[in-house]
Design an enzyme around this catalytic site. Structure first.
Site, PDB file in Angstrom:
ATOM      1  N   GLU A   1      -6.542   4.493   8.346  1.00 56.59           N
ATOM      2  CA  GLU A   1      -6.343   5.933   8.130  1.00 56.59           C
ATOM      3  C   GLU A   1      -7.616   6.570   7.598  1.00 56.59           C
ATOM      4  O   GLU A   1      -7.946   7.705   7.938  1.00 56.59           O
ATOM      5  CB  GLU A   1      -5.156   6.154   7.174  1.00 56.59           C
ATOM      6  CG  GLU A   1      -3.836   5.889   7.879  1.00 56.59           C
ATOM      7  CD  GLU A   1      -2.717   5.436   6.959  1.00 56.59           C
ATOM      8  OE1 GLU A   1      -2.849   5.537   5.731  1.00 56.59           O
ATOM      9  OE2 GLU A   1      -1.691   4.969   7.501  1.00 56.59           O
TER      10      GLU A   1
ATOM     11  N   SER B   1       3.628  -2.723  10.301  1.00 56.63           N
ATOM     12  CA  SER B   1       5.091  -2.778  10.454  1.00 56.63           C
ATOM     13  C   SER B   1       5.702  -4.117  10.036  1.00 56.63           C
ATOM     14  O   SER B   1       6.619  -4.626  10.682  1.00 56.63           O
ATOM     15  CB  SER B   1       5.488  -2.418  11.892  1.00 56.63           C
ATOM     16  OG  SER B   1       5.092  -1.084  12.180  1.00 56.63           O
TER      17      SER B   1
ATOM     18  N   ASN C   1       0.871  -1.178   0.000  1.00 59.66           N
ATOM     19  CA  ASN C   1       0.000   0.000   0.000  1.00 59.66           C
ATOM     20  C   ASN C   1       0.907   1.227   0.000  1.00 59.66           C
ATOM     21  O   ASN C   1       1.516   1.549   1.019  1.00 59.66           O
ATOM     22  CB  ASN C   1      -0.883  -0.036   1.263  1.00 59.66           C
ATOM     23  CG  ASN C   1      -1.696   1.232   1.435  1.00 59.66           C
ATOM     24  OD1 ASN C   1      -1.782   2.059   0.526  1.00 59.66           O
ATOM     25  ND2 ASN C   1      -2.289   1.408   2.608  1.00 59.66           N
ATOM     26  N   TRP C   2       1.012   1.853  -1.154  1.00 51.73           N
ATOM     27  CA  TRP C   2       1.951   2.973  -1.279  1.00 51.73           C
ATOM     28  C   TRP C   2       1.401   4.272  -0.679  1.00 51.73           C
ATOM     29  O   TRP C   2       2.107   5.273  -0.615  1.00 51.73           O
ATOM     30  CB  TRP C   2       2.313   3.196  -2.765  1.00 51.73           C
ATOM     31  CG  TRP C   2       2.975   2.013  -3.406  1.00 51.73           C
ATOM     32  CD1 TRP C   2       3.317   0.825  -2.800  1.00 51.73           C
ATOM     33  CD2 TRP C   2       3.385   1.890  -4.775  1.00 51.73           C
ATOM     34  NE1 TRP C   2       3.907  -0.015  -3.712  1.00 51.73           N
ATOM     35  CE2 TRP C   2       3.962   0.605  -4.935  1.00 51.73           C
ATOM     36  CE3 TRP C   2       3.317   2.748  -5.881  1.00 51.73           C
ATOM     37  CZ2 TRP C   2       4.468   0.166  -6.160  1.00 51.73           C
ATOM     38  CZ3 TRP C   2       3.821   2.303  -7.096  1.00 51.73           C
ATOM     39  CH2 TRP C   2       4.389   1.027  -7.227  1.00 51.73           C
ATOM     40  N   LYS C   3       0.150   4.250  -0.305  1.00 54.11           N
ATOM     41  CA  LYS C   3      -0.500   5.422   0.308  1.00 54.11           C
ATOM     42  C   LYS C   3      -0.280   6.666  -0.576  1.00 54.11           C
ATOM     43  O   LYS C   3      -0.226   6.545  -1.783  1.00 54.11           O
ATOM     44  CB  LYS C   3       0.013   5.630   1.732  1.00 54.11           C
ATOM     45  CG  LYS C   3      -0.077   4.361   2.573  1.00 54.11           C
ATOM     46  CD  LYS C   3       0.106   4.615   4.031  1.00 54.11           C
ATOM     47  CE  LYS C   3       0.111   3.289   4.772  1.00 54.11           C
ATOM     48  NZ  LYS C   3       0.134   3.410   6.202  1.00 54.11           N
TER      49      LYS C   3
ATOM     50  N   GLU D   1      -5.347  -5.337  10.783  1.00 52.92           N
ATOM     51  CA  GLU D   1      -4.299  -4.335  10.952  1.00 52.92           C
ATOM     52  C   GLU D   1      -4.492  -3.611  12.291  1.00 52.92           C
ATOM     53  O   GLU D   1      -5.259  -2.636  12.359  1.00 52.92           O
ATOM     54  CB  GLU D   1      -4.373  -3.303   9.826  1.00 52.92           C
ATOM     55  CG  GLU D   1      -4.171  -3.876   8.446  1.00 52.92           C
ATOM     56  CD  GLU D   1      -3.521  -2.870   7.528  1.00 52.92           C
ATOM     57  OE1 GLU D   1      -2.437  -3.162   7.020  1.00 52.92           O
ATOM     58  OE2 GLU D   1      -4.076  -1.773   7.342  1.00 52.92           O
TER      59      GLU D   1
ATOM     60  N   GLY E   1       2.688   1.749  10.812  1.00 48.89           N
ATOM     61  CA  GLY E   1       3.646   2.849  10.657  1.00 48.89           C
ATOM     62  C   GLY E   1       4.413   3.168  11.919  1.00 48.89           C
ATOM     63  O   GLY E   1       5.086   4.196  12.003  1.00 48.89           O
TER      64      GLY E   1
ATOM     65  N   HIS F   1      -9.367   1.206   5.295  1.00 45.42           N
ATOM     66  CA  HIS F   1      -8.059   1.305   5.948  1.00 45.42           C
ATOM     67  C   HIS F   1      -8.209   2.185   7.194  1.00 45.42           C
ATOM     68  O   HIS F   1      -8.991   3.138   7.194  1.00 45.42           O
ATOM     69  CB  HIS F   1      -7.030   1.903   4.980  1.00 45.42           C
ATOM     70  CG  HIS F   1      -5.644   1.833   5.511  1.00 45.42           C
ATOM     71  ND1 HIS F   1      -5.154   2.750   6.414  1.00 45.42           N
ATOM     72  CD2 HIS F   1      -4.648   0.935   5.296  1.00 45.42           C
ATOM     73  CE1 HIS F   1      -3.902   2.412   6.719  1.00 45.42           C
ATOM     74  NE2 HIS F   1      -3.571   1.328   6.053  1.00 45.42           N
TER      75      HIS F   1
ATOM     76  N   GLY G   1       2.847  -1.303   4.328  1.00 45.67           N
ATOM     77  CA  GLY G   1       2.878   0.134   4.042  1.00 45.67           C
ATOM     78  C   GLY G   1       4.303   0.593   3.795  1.00 45.67           C
ATOM     79  O   GLY G   1       4.849   0.444   2.704  1.00 45.67           O
ATOM     80  N   GLY G   2       4.938   1.114   4.834  1.00 50.05           N
ATOM     81  CA  GLY G   2       6.266   1.733   4.727  1.00 50.05           C
ATOM     82  C   GLY G   2       7.289   0.910   3.948  1.00 50.05           C
ATOM     83  O   GLY G   2       7.967   1.435   3.059  1.00 50.05           O
TER      84      GLY G   2
HETATM   85  C1  PEP Z   1      -0.711  -0.061   6.346  1.00 57.39           C
HETATM   86  O1  PEP Z   1      -0.840   1.138   6.359  1.00 57.39           O
HETATM   87  O2  PEP Z   1      -1.571  -0.789   5.836  1.00 57.39           O
HETATM   88  C2  PEP Z   1       0.492  -0.626   6.967  1.00 57.39           C
HETATM   89  C3  PEP Z   1       0.479  -1.883   7.306  1.00 57.39           C
HETATM   90  O3  PEP Z   1       1.543   0.227   7.145  1.00 57.39           O
HETATM   91  P1  PEP Z   1       3.012  -0.135   7.721  1.00 57.39           P
HETATM   92  O4  PEP Z   1       3.468  -1.386   7.037  1.00 57.39           O
HETATM   93  O5  PEP Z   1       3.849   1.027   7.392  1.00 57.39           O
HETATM   94  O6  PEP Z   1       2.847  -0.356   9.201  1.00 57.39           O
END
Ligand code: PEP
Length: 254
Positions: A100, A216, A12-14, A170, A176, A98, A237-238
């Site tokens: 966010e 993470s 997920n490149w956000k 999640e 994050g 999500h 994500g990251g």
């Molecule tokens: C996400 O936003 O779906 C996520 C899992 O982010 P991260 O891997 O950065 O924790």
């Protein structure tokens, strides 16, 4: 790794990557993961890069996902994107609910369920996200939160539609933050989600649905997390913003 369900790992490149940066990233991912067949690999760029990334992944083992979509099919909804518009770019998956979006755009379970139904009607596979906040976990409310989100966000789906849907567990405190759930915590939460799906649909559906972990995930923890029997993949994500990081997560999960 011998799994009951095929692993699915999505990046997920956000709100990151210009078109040029997105193409660069996907080029690296293609190079690193060209021969991987054991895992369904999905990238979810921002809307603005879907068209170009779609062309770049044509005839490869990489599938395309979007990060959100409207519950409507067309009409006066300024700024929104409909399922049919995503289909124009060969999008197969769409992330819905999500944390966010739940937190900052105030998306409700009811809205997420409408979006999931609209996605399924257009033959897109929804990736429906659920997860508790730190305060919920500390107060012993994790299961209550998950049950409420699952019942609300998957309301109205038929058993067949549920089998086309992916659930992403999640925990909000792990997103994050660099602080992932332990493999044991992930396994327990996924087992609970599957139990709920069995109660809402039936045991066969629950056994078929892929439930993936997000929060993470990195190359160093991917193997242990993915080896949990109830964990069927990852939403990253990251670490998905860099080709080596994302590719190492996929390779370490096999
Ligand atoms: C996400 O936003 O779906 C996520 C899992 O982010 P991260 O891997 O950065 O924790």
């Amino acid at each position: 790794m011998n799994k009951a369900r095929k692993l699915i790992i999505a990046g997920n490149w956000k709100m990151n990557k210009t078109v040029a940066e997105a193409l660069d990233l996907v080029k690296g991912i293609k190079r690193e993961l060209a021969n991987i067949k054991e895992v369904d690999i999905v990238v979810c760029p921002p809307f603005t890069a879907l068209s170009d990334v779609s062309k770049a992944v044509l005839n490869t083992n990489i599938r395309l996902g979007a990060q959100d979509m409207s519950e409507h099919n067309f009409g006066p909804h300024t700024g929104e994107i409909a399922a049919g518009m995503l289909k124009e770019f060969s999008v197969r998956y769409v992330i819905l609910g999500h944390s966010e979006r739940r937190q900052y755009q105030k998306e409700t379970d009811d809205l997420i369920a409408k979006k999931a139904l609209a996605a399924l009607a257009a033959s897109l596979k929804p990736i429906v996200c659920v997860g508790e906040m730190l305060a919920d976990r500390e107060a012993g409310r994790t299961e209550l939160v998950l049950r409420t989100q699952l019942r609300g966000s998957l309301a109205g789906l038929s058993a067949e539609q549920m089998e086309e849907t992916i659930v992403a567990y999640e925990p909000v405190w792990a997103i994050g933050t660099g602080k992932n759930a332990t493999p044991q915590q992930a396994q327990e939460a996924h087992a609970f989600v599957r139990e709920q799906l069995a109660a809402m649909f039936d045991g066969t559906v629950a056994r078929r649905v892929r439930i993936r972990y997000g929060g993470s995930v990195k190359p160093s923890n991917a193997r242990e997390l993915m080896s949990q029997p109830e964990v069927d993949g990852a939403l990253v994500g990251g670490a998905s913003l860099e080709d080596r990081g994302f590719s190492d997560i996929v390779k370490n999960s096999i």
